[in-house]
Design a protein around this motif. Structure first.
Motif: not given
Length: 107
Positions: A48-57
């Motif tokens: 979930n944290q990796r996906q959140l970072a991807y979405v923010r980028q």
């Protein structure tokens, strides 16, 4: 022959019906220990944290692409203010018309 077509149609229709997504099986033997559940929880949190970072980028990249010029933002703000002023005038006219001031009823 017609019965076979009917059964086929029913089977096809049933395949399009939504089904409940099955979450973790509570009877899964690999998830019985607290350590296994904690490890699973940690892995899901990391995904979930990796996906959140991807979405923010991704959103940051898109903001550079879709940046709205300042004058367009100002024009939009002016148009919204003009709309709000006209709506306030209209509401006052409706209230006056409803109060019996007939000269406001023509608007």
């Amino acid at each position: 022959m017609k019965l076979g077509s009917f059964v086929c149609a029913i089977a096809m229709a049933a395949s399009f019906l939504p089904t409940a997504a099955l979450a973790d099986d509570p009877h899964d033997p690999t998830m019985r220990s607290a350590a296994a559940r904690a490890h699973d929880r940690a892995m899901i949190k990391q995904m979930n944290q990796r996906q959140l970072a991807y979405v923010r980028q991704r959103d940051a990249r898109n903001m550079r692409t879709y940046r709205v010029p300042q004058r367009d933002r100002e024009a939009y703000a002016d148009a919204r203010a003009d709309y709000a002023r006209k709506m306030a005038e209209w509401r006052r006219a409706v209230a006056a018309c409803n109060a019996g001031r007939w000269e406001y009823c023509d608007n």
